[in-house]
Design an enzyme around this catalytic site. Sequence first.
Site: not given
Length: 309
Positions: A120, A286
């Site tokens: 991320d 994610h």
Amino acid sequence: MATDQQVETARGASPFIADCSLKDVKLPNGITLRVAVMGQGKPLVLLHGHPQNHLAWRKIAPALSQHYTVVMPDLRGYGDSDKPPGDADHRCYSKKVMAQDVAQLMDALGYDRFAFVGHDRGGRVGHRLALDYPDRVERCVFLDIAPTATMYAQTDKAFATRYFWWFFLIQPEPLPEKMIGNDPAFFLQKHIEGQLKTPGATEPEIFADYLRCYRDPAMIHAVCEDYRASATIDLADDAADSDQRIRCPLLLLWGEKGTVGQLYDVVATWQEKALCVSGEALPCGHSPQEEVPENVLATLLPFLAEDEE
């Protein structure tokens, strides 16, 4: 490693990761980073994203530490690292400056070259790190990201709906800070639940630590500044270096159930930014390292070992 107490201060053992020590390291740029370190061998930096801290690596760090000295900082503004106030052009939270933090941290710990894994926001810092310090980064792994400029350039309704915080957090101070600060637990829970597609991947005690940090108004502000930087100064830095490419081998891992995997040809987006790219989708959302750690390790360990054969 550095021993000067003005540079490095021990904080004891991690309560969440066995055989892992915590320390605060003051950098030449004035920032102090909280860092978790474990293992021995060649250095490997693991850099988390939003809204986590270094505990995002708790499920894979022990296995990696059997082969490497694993260095897990909290990004500036996150976890227990310093949280300086933002500045007018958001340079303080630019990925260029955050990459400098990593380079200076590894200097302080006595490491010239190292491998890097970023998830991320950590992966976005890694992109800048590989461009600005090409002689120091041996191999890169980015988890569940496409390039920032690409994602903004290709924004459509689907992306804006799924990643609404990319547009909410960049609003001028203090709008998002006040709205999140009104109920940070609700915002954090909804964010993690929406991003991760594996029930139970974030244990209650880990969520509690993420929330402990997220309740700090200085962290909420830092998060917003991080995203404001991505939509402004980071794009300018990327455009200025549009002819540069990541030179070291780059491995991409992403969740096939997540937004990045469903909206982008991930490898293709990075072939425009790097010279040697490989990658694969994993059965998760994610946060692969939290959702399917065994799958991550099965691909990550051979990739990191390629230069050692």
